[in-house]
Design an enzyme around this catalytic site. Sequence first.
Site, PDB file in Angstrom:
ATOM      1  N   ASP A  81       0.836  -1.196   0.000  1.00 56.15           N
ATOM      2  CA  ASP A  81       0.000   0.000   0.000  1.00 56.15           C
ATOM      3  C   ASP A  81       0.876   1.253   0.000  1.00 56.15           C
ATOM      4  OD1 ASP A  81      -2.384   1.461   0.153  1.00 56.15           O
ATOM      5  OD2 ASP A  81      -2.339   1.508   2.348  1.00 56.15           O
ATOM      6  N   HIS A  82       0.467   2.240  -0.777  1.00 55.92           N
ATOM      7  CA  HIS A  82       1.150   3.536  -0.833  1.00 55.92           C
ATOM      8  C   HIS A  82       2.657   3.406  -1.021  1.00 55.92           C
ATOM      9  CE1 HIS A  82      -2.188   6.274  -0.236  1.00 55.92           C
ATOM     10  NE2 HIS A  82      -2.653   5.458   0.688  1.00 55.92           N
ATOM     11  N   GLY A 180      -7.168   8.893   8.083  1.00 58.45           N
ATOM     12  CA  GLY A 180      -7.211   9.222   9.498  1.00 58.45           C
ATOM     13  C   GLY A 180      -8.583   9.647   9.983  1.00 58.45           C
ATOM     14  N   HIS A 207      -9.469   5.128  -0.850  1.00 61.50           N
ATOM     15  CA  HIS A 207      -8.591   5.252   0.313  1.00 61.50           C
ATOM     16  C   HIS A 207      -9.261   6.130   1.351  1.00 61.50           C
ATOM     17  CE1 HIS A 207      -4.654   3.588  -1.231  1.00 61.50           C
ATOM     18  NE2 HIS A 207      -5.431   3.554  -2.309  1.00 61.50           N
ATOM     19  N   SER A 210     -11.691   4.803   6.814  1.00 58.24           N
ATOM     20  CA  SER A 210     -11.975   4.950   8.244  1.00 58.24           C
ATOM     21  C   SER A 210     -12.762   6.227   8.541  1.00 58.24           C
ATOM     22  CB  SER A 210     -10.666   4.965   9.047  1.00 58.24           C
ATOM     23  OG  SER A 210     -10.047   3.702   9.025  1.00 58.24           O
TER      24      SER A 210
END
Length: 276
Positions: A81-82, A180, A207, A210
């Site tokens: 990831d990333h 975040g 992405h 959350s």
Amino acid sequence: MLVTSREIFADAKAKYYAVPAPNFFDFSSAKTFISVAELMNRPLILAFAQAHMDLLSLEEAALIGKYLAAESFVPIVLHLDHGTDEAIIKKAIDLGFTSVMIDASQEAFEENIRRTKRVIEYAQPRGVVVEAELGHVGSGENYENHSQSDSIYTDPKKVAVFAAETNVDSLAVSIGTAHGFYKGVPQINFDCLHEIKNRTNIPLVLHGGSSSGDENLHRCAIEGIVKINIFTDLVTGAMEKIQTENPNDYFELKRSAENGMAEVLRHCYQIFAAKE
């Protein structure tokens, strides 16, 4: 079983659901995530972020991911990831990751294309799929250090050009989420998502899942997104479970953390409109 995302995403597109992509950072978290996938009898994108290489080396992540995937009866994608460093991305491919992300989203459009193509030229002949990002998903308060906090929406008009120039396997888009925590629930630009979907057949990735709100994430899953990344909610769930259960020793604490992350991931499978 260790697989690429190609078949998984084709099924997700056809049946209107999204596959969770939780970030693991040690053996325990990886095992917890795969255990939930097996309980739900669903595929999983087991993601390891380049940003977490201070917690776990790339070699360790590859060994953990490949071992647990080989032991599992559900399809598991081992995903970097990333990835921002091309040398690290190539190393992940050589170590056995079946999927990698090249994140050149902070570069100019032409440079993003150039860097993405360079990774694809290395990955695809080796049977590894590639995710790129167009636009930029920024960050709020989070457990990682993101150098750019402001999100830049994906320009739908550039999607078809990017796809044609790169032949990328999946595309992360920016439609209102951030990495975040949020102050309140984010406003997702579903019109932008629909326009992007109408301009390309490439599987689309979200992405910053959350704290984005159950209704938002459910709509994303059934309206064109096939993979939703999640990390902050998992570690927050672990801490909340620890505080609730107030464990007496390390082993109880560890179980509390694992149970907290498992509860969050089970919930994700439910709201990401997983197939029945």
